[in-house]
Write a protein that holds these residues in place. Structure first.
Motif, mmCIF file in Angstrom:
data_model
loop_
_atom_site.group_PDB
_atom_site.id
_atom_site.type_symbol
_atom_site.label_atom_id
_atom_site.label_comp_id
_atom_site.label_asym_id
_atom_site.label_seq_id
_atom_site.Cartn_x
_atom_site.Cartn_y
_atom_site.Cartn_z
ATOM 1 N N TYR A 37 0.823 -1.208 0.000
ATOM 2 C CA TYR A 37 0.000 0.000 0.000
ATOM 3 C C TYR A 37 0.857 1.259 0.000
ATOM 4 N N GLY A 38 2.026 1.162 0.622
ATOM 5 C CA GLY A 38 2.947 2.282 0.599
ATOM 6 C C GLY A 38 3.326 2.639 -0.834
ATOM 7 N N VAL A 39 3.609 1.628 -1.647
ATOM 8 C CA VAL A 39 3.973 1.885 -3.042
ATOM 9 C C VAL A 39 2.789 2.494 -3.793
ATOM 10 N N PHE A 40 1.578 1.954 -3.556
ATOM 11 C CA PHE A 40 0.395 2.528 -4.216
ATOM 12 C C PHE A 40 0.270 4.016 -3.878
ATOM 13 N N ALA A 41 0.401 4.324 -2.581
ATOM 14 C CA ALA A 41 0.169 5.692 -2.133
ATOM 15 C C ALA A 41 1.260 6.646 -2.632
ATOM 16 N N MET A 42 2.513 6.161 -2.655
ATOM 17 C CA MET A 42 3.600 6.987 -3.177
ATOM 18 C C MET A 42 3.364 7.319 -4.640
ATOM 19 N N VAL A 230 -9.280 -3.666 -7.476
ATOM 20 C CA VAL A 230 -9.908 -2.751 -8.423
ATOM 21 C C VAL A 230 -10.949 -1.863 -7.755
ATOM 22 N N ASP A 231 -11.641 -2.395 -6.791
ATOM 23 C CA ASP A 231 -12.770 -1.689 -6.192
ATOM 24 C C ASP A 231 -12.418 -0.252 -5.808
ATOM 25 N N ILE A 232 -13.418 0.629 -5.908
ATOM 26 C CA ILE A 232 -13.206 2.035 -5.558
ATOM 27 C C ILE A 232 -12.710 2.166 -4.119
ATOM 28 N N ALA A 233 -13.160 1.259 -3.262
ATOM 29 C CA ALA A 233 -12.733 1.297 -1.865
ATOM 30 C C ALA A 233 -11.207 1.196 -1.747
ATOM 31 N N VAL A 234 -10.582 0.413 -2.624
ATOM 32 C CA VAL A 234 -9.121 0.294 -2.607
ATOM 33 C C VAL A 234 -8.501 1.653 -2.937
ATOM 34 N N GLY A 235 -9.059 2.296 -3.988
ATOM 35 C CA GLY A 235 -8.567 3.612 -4.371
ATOM 36 C C GLY A 235 -8.718 4.617 -3.240
ATOM 37 N N ILE A 236 -9.857 4.551 -2.553
ATOM 38 C CA ILE A 236 -10.098 5.469 -1.440
ATOM 39 C C ILE A 236 -9.031 5.280 -0.367
ATOM 40 N N GLN A 237 -8.723 4.028 -0.048
ATOM 41 C CA GLN A 237 -7.682 3.740 0.938
ATOM 42 C C GLN A 237 -6.365 4.401 0.543
ATOM 43 N N VAL A 238 -6.029 4.263 -0.732
ATOM 44 C CA VAL A 238 -4.765 4.802 -1.224
ATOM 45 C C VAL A 238 -4.742 6.326 -1.081
ATOM 46 N N ILE A 239 -5.840 6.956 -1.494
ATOM 47 C CA ILE A 239 -5.901 8.412 -1.425
ATOM 48 C C ILE A 239 -5.820 8.882 0.025
ATOM 49 N N ILE A 240 -6.581 8.221 0.888
ATOM 50 C CA ILE A 240 -6.571 8.605 2.297
ATOM 51 C C ILE A 240 -5.161 8.443 2.872
ATOM 52 N N ALA A 241 -4.510 7.335 2.536
ATOM 53 C CA ALA A 241 -3.154 7.113 3.042
ATOM 54 C C ALA A 241 -2.233 8.251 2.624
ATOM 55 N N ALA A 242 -2.337 8.657 1.362
ATOM 56 C CA ALA A 242 -1.435 9.688 0.848
ATOM 57 C C ALA A 242 -1.695 11.041 1.500
ATOM 58 N N VAL A 243 -2.975 11.414 1.591
ATOM 59 C CA VAL A 243 -3.298 12.722 2.147
ATOM 60 C C VAL A 243 -2.995 12.743 3.651
ATOM 61 N N ILE A 250 6.136 12.081 -0.926
ATOM 62 C CA ILE A 250 6.465 10.706 -1.327
ATOM 63 C C ILE A 250 6.601 9.776 -0.115
ATOM 64 N N ILE A 251 7.399 10.178 0.881
ATOM 65 C CA ILE A 251 7.587 9.321 2.050
ATOM 66 C C ILE A 251 6.336 9.330 2.939
ATOM 67 N N GLY A 252 5.700 10.498 3.041
ATOM 68 C CA GLY A 252 4.517 10.639 3.886
ATOM 69 C C GLY A 252 3.461 9.573 3.608
ATOM 70 N N PRO A 253 3.112 9.387 2.345
ATOM 71 C CA PRO A 253 2.090 8.384 2.029
ATOM 72 C C PRO A 253 2.402 6.996 2.592
ATOM 73 N N VAL A 254 3.696 6.663 2.701
ATOM 74 C CA VAL A 254 4.045 5.362 3.276
ATOM 75 C C VAL A 254 3.636 5.324 4.750
ATOM 76 N N LEU A 255 3.881 6.461 5.431
ATOM 77 C CA LEU A 255 3.443 6.558 6.827
ATOM 78 C C LEU A 255 1.932 6.422 6.920
ATOM 79 N N GLY A 256 1.234 7.086 6.002
ATOM 80 C CA GLY A 256 -0.226 7.002 5.974
ATOM 81 C C GLY A 256 -0.678 5.559 5.805
#
Lengths: 303, 423, 291
Positions: A37-42, A230-243, A250-256
């Motif tokens: 998930y860290g890679v997705f968010a980065m 694929v589900d939108i929920a996965v995308g939401i997780q990624v966005i939330i992690a990044a923000v 770049i590093i922050g999203p990994v923390l998220g």
């Protein structure tokens, strides 16, 4: 300078040594998911934080990588590294496909295109259930490894490589031009930068790592599924992690990602309510500390 | 510039390490000093009716087993994990149950996607896994294809192919023989579990006396079912045969609202729950669905005591997955008792020899030669399921004949073929 | 016969789509907020309406009324807890407000979704209908409830039009959507305009949620799809344009119905999504949108 390098090395070594200091396979599994998930968010952060593109569909790129690799393995029986490469290629092509409207549309309009892309991919997977396995998912015959530690090292390696590449790119002149273009494309163009070229490059790079991680995740989980990739929920997780972690870092999203997944696991005894708690903490964080965790750590004098 | 960004990286990595450490500390196992109970893992989506039923039935099952002295002197205990209908959550909680809680087996899930995502993990971690509500043919087909790796998986419910057979038996005995129906339109949700179901329907309905006029498949996120019912009605069938699990309330309510004059029977999984009446505001009146059992129906001497106990404990009637989960845990306990072991291979060996009376019927698992290896044996003398019909707000059993407690009755807007002229 | 069937069936579902998307476009027009918790507001109203409506002492009408009240409350909470703090925050740079509102409302929607799932389970339920029975329109058997839904939807649309164009409060709303700064200069409290807008939004979303719940059923699991559909319709029609939204709702509603009748029910959603991509590509501002 020397000191800092040593600290980086120690932290990475500590992570790498995690499997040897008596941590259970279960926690290794959690750390593995954090890496993915860290890679997705980065990758999402590169597009949003730097290029200023609100991509609501990170799972479009992740899903293309996952299903590209999964289909290559389950239906064509290709060797695993080739499957991962094909999945990554599919995601990069998808990234190019998204780059076309991104160059013409702004803000919510582009956001919607990315959302629709996810829905269309999801529909395609369900409609062609004969080859894709539909909503039940696609089981792949090959896996990375049966050993949790080995899987973790694959994921950690991916995280380190993606992190290094994305950080280098973001902190180079490329990142600066991208930021300028994201804030005011016309001015950046006027300054003589080929905005189109930079944006396309950002999409390709983001898609590359999203797809690569998606493809590897398939061979970690042993299945490609709409629900997991694929589900939108996965995308939401990624966005939330990044923000949450701190965009444009770049590093922050990994923390998220570490927080989202870690907190989800710790709060698991609460059952469903855990999701509410995690979302509430995330909402509170972005309301009070808009720069996310990393903004907090860096102190107040930050952009 | 370079300097600050490096520092940033270092702080971030430090924070990451700290988070990791905290996560690790927070997750250290807490173990009591009492003599170790045998832990069984439950994976279910607790916010859904069949999912909650899995957890509820499991609690009753271990209470009953512990009341009789447990297994080889050890009490049974449960680790219940809510997978929130997500394959990813299910995989991580499966690992947690195996590596952290040291369960001896995992039981549950009514969603094929989740079951199939867990199957490779069951194989990798050599963890007995009993699926108690999902219906994909692939669950047992994978066991058949690669027995050595997948033998830890047991499908303690029916593959779609058997579900179709159940509906055909109902069609033969009730729809064709009693109600003189001759033709049907099949309407199924477009899902992987319904592919073999529709194939099964197409194969066995004609033999049961119903000509299949058309098969209509619809997207599971369909909101307006008018076009589908119109298409079906235009063909003038005597009955609509359904294949629904993910959907249920919407098509049922719209069928009633639009007063579609064709009766509705088949698999309407959500209609098996007593909550369905309230969810559809009574729109389900007259709807027929197959299920594992129903209130007041005695498949075996165990059935009614279980149903009553469940109703008393939870205030609603057990969903289909409750019966299958109760039986699966009974089978698991019997296997461990017989093999005097909780080791994975011993449990597998024990489960393969299962021959017990459960709440659904006689419980045994199919062997390696069957294409549905480790699926529940289906058929007369074993488990056949029942057909229930909603009549004035309660579920009545209309099939099989030896268990039936009511005759089929339909709401006024439904037109029946010969019955109308015969009366 | 089939044509008539498609016309009638498509009309009701399209009216419902229009009403469902109306609040979304209104709140964007007035305050520039894309409320990604929209689906959650709709489902909250529907769930409350169902819960109260199934209570024998209350009945369907009381259920519908409490559903609308729930919609208004949820709307105000969304504004007060999520949107307003972000709009007021000094720590968030102006250019990034939009993203923060999107993320914030998204998170809020997720909280509502999980919370509703926890309280009511994710199994779908149907809101009690105000009327039952069917009517025969030129040989097409149509549920009376479907006709009522179309009528209420159009009444609500009409009332909103009157409110915006014929009342002083409505004119302030309109002005706020065109030039908020000018309005402030004229001494109008923007805060009050926003409160009014969120109040109207709550009523419309409440009505839409209750009607949707009585026609198509409701469940916390439908929340993302409802938000997505509203978002698509609104963008297709042109962000902030009420007329555009209504036209887009009918275009999407009829395309879906046509696809379901003439091609296959399982492909229902696909052509509308493809159309959306095409329109966005060739006319990004939507059918009636301003750039």
């Amino acid at each position: 300078m020397k000191n800092q390098r040593i600290i980086v090395a120690i932290v990475l070594l500590a992570l790498a040594a995690a499997p040897w200091i008596g941590i259970s396979d279960y926690i290794i599994g959690v750390l593995t998911m954090i890496c993915f998930y860290g890679v997705f968010a980065m990758s999402w952060d590169l597009l949003f934080g730097y290029a200023g593109e609100v991509n609501f569909g990170p799972s479009f790129l992740i899903g293309l990588g996952a299903y590209g690799a999964g289909l290559a393995d389950a239906d064509l029986g290709l060797p695993l590294p080739l499957c991962v490469a094909l999945g990554t290629l599919a995601a990069v092509l998808g990234g190019l496909l998204l780059a076309i409207p991104a160059l013409r549309l702004r803000g919510p309009y582009f956001g919607l295109i990315t959302l629709v892309a996810v829905l269309l991919l999801q529909d395609a997977i369900v409609i062609f259930a004969g080859t894709t396995g539909g909503e039940i998912g696609l089981s792949v015959p090959d896996i990375l490894s049966v050993n949790a530690t080995v899987n973790f090292y694959y994921a950690l390696g991916l995280l380190v490589i993606a992190g290094t590449v994305l950080l280098t790119v973001a902190n180079s002149s490329f990142g600066l031009i991208l930021q300028a273009a994201g804030q005011d494309a016309i001015e950046a163009q006027a300054l003589g930068f080929n905005v189109v070229k930079y944006k396309i490059a950002a999409f390709v790079l983001s898609a590359f790592f999203s797809g690569l991680a998606g493809a590897m995740l398939v061979f970690y989980l042993g299945t490609a599924s709409v629900d997991a990739m694929v589900d939108i929920a996965v995308g939401i997780q990624v966005i939330i992690a990044a923000v949450l972690g701190g965009r444009r870092t770049i590093i922050g999203p990994v923390l998220g990602a570490a927080f989202l997944i870690g907190a989800g696991e710790i709060l698991r005894p609460l059952g469903q309510v855990s999701g509410v708690v995690v979302a509430a903490v995330a909402l509170g964080t972005i309301l009070i500390f808009p720069n996310g965790f990393l903004g907090l750590l860096r102190g107040r004098h930050s952009a | 510039m370079k300097q600050t960004s490096k520092r940033r990286v270092i702080r971030a990595l430090g924070a990451l390490a700290a988070t990791t450490a905290l996560t690790a500390i927070a997750m250290q196992p807490v173990r009591a000093d009492t003599p170790a109970p045998i832990e069984i893992g439950i994976t279910a989506s607790l916010s859904t009716i069949p999912g909650a039923a899995i957890a509820n039935a499991a609690k009753l099952a271990i209470a009953d087993i512990n009341a009789k002295g447990g297994v080889n002197g050890h009490p049974l205990a449960l680790v219940i994990e809510d997978n929130q209908t997500s394959a990813t959550n299910a995989v991580s909680s499966f690992q947690r149950m195996v590596n952290q809680d040291h369960v001896v087996a995992v039981v549950g899930t009514w969603i094929s996607e989740v079951a199939l995502a867990l199957e490779p993990w069951s194989a990798r971690l050599h963890m007995p896994f009993l699926v108690t509500g999902a219906a994909s043919n692939d669950i047992s087909a994978f066991v058949h294809k690669d027995y050595a790796a997948h033998k830890y998986v047991f499908h303690a419910y029916f593959p779609s192919a058997f579900l179709a057979e159940g509906v055909c038996d109902l069609a033969h005995d009730v729809l064709a023989d009693q109600l003189h129906m001759k033709s049907a339109v099949v309407i199924s949700e477009d899902a992987a579990w319904t592919k073999p179901l529709d194939a099964g329907y197409a194969g066995c309905l004609p033999g049961a006396g119903l000509k299949v006029l058309k098969e209509i498949r619809f997207s599971p996120d369909t909101a307006d079912f008018t076009p589908i019912f119109q298409q079906a009605e235009a063909l003038n069938p005597d009955i609509i045969i359904s294949g629904w699990a993910h959907v249920g309330v919407q098509p049922t309510v719209q069928w009633a609202d639009q007063k579609v004059p064709v009766p509705l029977a088949g698999i309407n999984a959500q209609a098996g729950s007593s909550a369905f009446w309230k969810a559809t505001n009574g729109g389900t009146e007259g709807v027929i669905t197959t299920s594992t059992s129903a209130p007041g129906v005695a498949n075996t001497p165990l059935t009614i005591p279980f149903t009553d106990e469940y109703q008393k404990a939870y205030g609603i009637s057990p969903a289909y997955s409750a019966y299958s989960t109760y039986d699966a845990i009974l089978a698991l306990a019997t296997a461990m008792q017989a093999e005097h072991s909780t080791k994975p291979d011993a449990i597998v060996a024990g489960l393969e020899k299962t021959d017990i009376t459960g709440t659904q019927g006689r419980i045994t698992f199919l062997g390696q030669s069957s294409p549905y290896t480790h699926a529940l044996r289906f058929g007369p003398g074993y488990v056949t399921g029942v057909a229930i019909q909603w009549q004035s707000g309660t579920q009545k059993c209309i099939w099989p004949a030896n268990l039936a407690n009511a005759k089929p009755e339909f709401p006024g807007f439904v037109k029946l073929p010969k019955l109308a002229s015969a009366n | 016969m089939l044509i008539l069937q498609i016309l009638i069936d498509g009309f009701a579902i399209s009216a419902l789509y229009a009403l469902g998307a109306l609040g979304f476009t209104l709140i964007f027009g007035v305050s520039g907020v894309l409320n990604l918790a929209h689906g959650a507001v709709l489902v909250t109203s529907a769930m409350v309406a169902w819960y109260v409506g199934t209570n024998e002492a209350a009945g369907a009408l009381a259920g519908a009324a409490s559903g609308i009240v729930a919609g208004v409350i949820t709307s105000f909470v969304t504004y007060a807890v999520v949107v307003r703090p972000i709009q007021r925050s000094k720590a968030i740079p102006e250019v990034e407000r939009e993203l923060f509102v999107l993320t914030g409302t998204l998170l809020w929607g997720v909280m509502l979704q999980i919370g509703l799932g926890y309280i009511f389970t994710t199994t779908p339920v149907t809101v009690h209908q105000l009327v039952s029975g069917t009517v025969n329109i030129l040989g097409v058997r149509t549920p009376t409830n479907e006709i009522l839904i179309a009528v209420i939807s159009w009444l609500t649309l009409g009332l909103l039009w009157l409110l915006v164009n014929r009342t002083p409060a409505g004119k302030r709303l309109l002005a706020a959507s065109i030039n908020p700064r000018g309005l402030t200069l004229m001494g109008v409290e923007l805060d009050q305009v926003h409160l009014l807008a969120w109040g109207i939004y709550g009523v419309i979303a409440g009505i839409a949620g209750v009607l949707l719940g009585s026609f198509l059923g409701t469940s916390s699991a439908y929340i993302p799809a409802l938000t997505g559909t509203a978002f698509s319709i609104v963008v297709l029609g042109g962000l902030g344009s009420v007329t555009g939204t209504v036209i887009a709702a009918y275009v999407v509603g009829y395309i879906e119905t046509l696809t379901a009748y003439l091609i296959s029910p399982s492909l229902r959603a696909v052509p509308a999504l493809i159309l959306l991509v095409l329109v966005l590509y060739f006319r990004p501002q939507g059918i009636l949108g301003r750039r």
